[in-house]
Design a protein around this motif. Structure first.
Motif, PDB file in Angstrom:
ATOM      1  N   LYS A 224      27.291  28.335  41.141  1.00  0.00           N
ATOM      2  CA  LYS A 224      28.262  29.426  39.783  1.00  0.00           C
ATOM      3  C   LYS A 224      28.667  29.001  38.605  1.00  0.00           C
ATOM      4  CE  LYS A 224      28.345  33.414  42.838  1.00  0.00           C
ATOM      5  NZ  LYS A 224      29.325  34.070  44.016  1.00  0.00           N
TER       6      LYS A 224
ATOM      7  N   ASP B 247      41.026  40.416  43.420  1.00  0.00           N
ATOM      8  CA  ASP B 247      39.921  41.245  42.759  1.00  0.00           C
ATOM      9  C   ASP B 247      40.277  42.458  42.165  1.00  0.00           C
ATOM     10  OD1 ASP B 247      37.035  42.844  42.621  1.00  0.00           O
ATOM     11  OD2 ASP B 247      37.541  43.718  44.808  1.00  0.00           O
TER      12      ASP B 247
ATOM     13  N   ARG C 187      36.463  38.188  34.596  1.00  0.00           N
ATOM     14  CA  ARG C 187      35.257  38.703  35.409  1.00  0.00           C
ATOM     15  C   ARG C 187      36.232  37.531  36.982  1.00  0.00           C
ATOM     16  NH1 ARG C 187      29.435  36.157  35.489  1.00  0.00           N
ATOM     17  NH2 ARG C 187      28.829  37.185  36.117  1.00  0.00           N
TER      18      ARG C 187
ATOM     19  N   THR D  75      37.711  32.685  38.152  1.00  0.00           N
ATOM     20  CA  THR D  75      38.146  33.939  37.857  1.00  0.00           C
ATOM     21  C   THR D  75      37.538  33.597  35.896  1.00  0.00           C
ATOM     22  OG1 THR D  75      40.848  33.816  37.285  1.00  0.00           O
ATOM     23  CG2 THR D  75      39.116  35.275  39.225  1.00  0.00           C
TER      24      THR D  75
ATOM     25  N   GLN E  26      34.560  35.907  40.529  1.00  0.00           N
ATOM     26  CA  GLN E  26      32.760  35.601  40.872  1.00  0.00           C
ATOM     27  C   GLN E  26      33.574  34.832  42.570  1.00  0.00           C
ATOM     28  OE1 GLN E  26      29.505  33.950  39.439  1.00  0.00           O
ATOM     29  NE2 GLN E  26      31.109  33.389  37.779  1.00  0.00           N
ATOM     30  N   THR E  27      33.068  35.181  43.318  1.00  0.00           N
ATOM     31  CA  THR E  27      33.503  34.341  44.666  1.00  0.00           C
ATOM     32  C   THR E  27      32.029  33.766  45.345  1.00  0.00           C
ATOM     33  OG1 THR E  27      32.850  35.995  46.711  1.00  0.00           O
ATOM     34  CG2 THR E  27      34.856  36.542  45.522  1.00  0.00           C
TER      35      THR E  27
END
Ligand SMILES: [Zn+2]
Length: 331
Positions: free
Chosen positions: A314, A286, A301, A257, A303-304
């Motif tokens: 990433k 989430d 934000r 995150t 991201q997984t």
């Protein structure tokens, strides 16, 4: 145009086979591994294998040190030799530095990138703290998903003639330890929960003066190196006994995150859900991200990632596209 990042959190599960990153030292010829008590998802206490956060932070700083040296980033005399006493061991600087706390912090942050991101407590003739920009929790085995065993090893002596035995026995008295010896060494395998948090907004920030001690360009460089070191930490887990028990990292999954404002990048423990549920903590994150953003602009934000490669790509994208957020200063 780079995206400013104020903070970043990582919650991950790593599958490690046959590692002994957490050895606590030995008793006789038996080396102990570290076990801790944690509350599992079933609300009961479990004894699990663990690696301390100190170990991970040390690994992070080792990577940061290598990168800082390669990029000729300013480091104090002490950190140039990776002395863990940091600024406290730079005796010339400590002698000449300001006696005022705020000025002392300014001077230290300008001088040394490692003291900036790793923090310190200056103790000689003062008590001036610098809170670390990076934070790690314990790496904890998931209950029922981790096992430690002790393995028998022998160091063979090449020749065992009478003369040699006498020489070895004499060596044993002086501590030379040349003879044949047996020892037990533990190794653990399992799924581990990892948490970490970086406050990129505080890079170069003097918490006492409430202002930045270093310029934008230097902050950008330190932030990029710190994110890069974090990537290296996850993909190259250093620690104890790596010369013969290099860990097998076989899987890494989790969530990153990021926050572009003073709203903290949320973090929940990947222990959540227990061994059979791999999604609970990511679903919770989430929901938290959605709640923090509300109907306004996207400040936070999620991201997984499901593989080591996905995590690396990433992180790479974040390193290349981000700049450290600057806190509004009043001075
Ligand atoms: Zn230093």
């Amino acid at each position: 145009m780079k995206t400013p990042i104020a903070s970043l959190s990582i919650a991950a599960r790593a599958t490690l086979n046959m590692h002994s990153l957490n050895n606590e030292g030995g008793e006789g010829n038996q080396i102990q591994t570290r076990m801790v008590e944690i509350v599992g998802d079933d609300q009961n206490l479990h004894s699990v294998n663990a690696i301390s956060g100190d170990m991970l932070k040390h690994v992070l700083m080792e990577h940061f040190y290598q990168l800082a040296r390669a990029r000729h980033v300013s480091l104090c005399h002490s950190c140039q030799n990776f002395n863990t006493n940091r600024i406290n061991a730079d005796t010339d600087f400590i002698k000449s530095a300001s006696k005022k706390d705020a000025e002392f912090i300014d001077q230290t942050l300008r001088l040394c990138a490692i003291d900036d991101v790793a923090g310190f407590l200056a103790t000689e003739g003062r008590s001036t703290p610098r809170k670390s920009v990076s934070e790690f929790g314990w790496v904890l085995g998931l209950p029922e998903k981790v096992r430690t065993d002790s393995y028998f090893h022998v160091k063979y002596a090449p020749e065992r003639g009478e003369e040699k035995r006498a020489a070895d026995a004499a060596g044993q008295k002086t501590g030379a330890n040349l003879g044949q010896s047996i020892f037990h060494r533990p190794a653990s395998s399992g799924i581990y929960a990892m948490v970490c948090h970086l406050e990129l907004a505080r890079i170069g920030y003097n918490d006492i003066a409430q202002d930045y001690a270093v310029g934008e360009e230097e902050r950008q460089l330190r932030a990029s190196l710190l994110l890069e070191s974090l990537l290296h930490t996850f993909i190259e887990l250093n620690g104890a006994m790596r010369s013969t028990q290099l860990p097998h990292l076989v899987a890494l999954e989790g969530a990153i995150t990021t926050s572009t404002s003073v709203t903290p990048a949320p973090l929940v423990s990947p222990l959540m859900g227990g061994g059979e549920d791999r999604e609970s903590y990511r679903k919770q994150l989430d929901g938290i991200v959605a709640a923090l953003n509300g109907n306004g602009e996207e400040m936070v934000r999620l991201q997984t990632f499901g593989t080591i490669g996905e995590f690396a790509s990433k992180m790479r994208a974040l390193i290349d596209s981000s700049s450290p957020f600057a806190i509004a200063v009043g001075r």
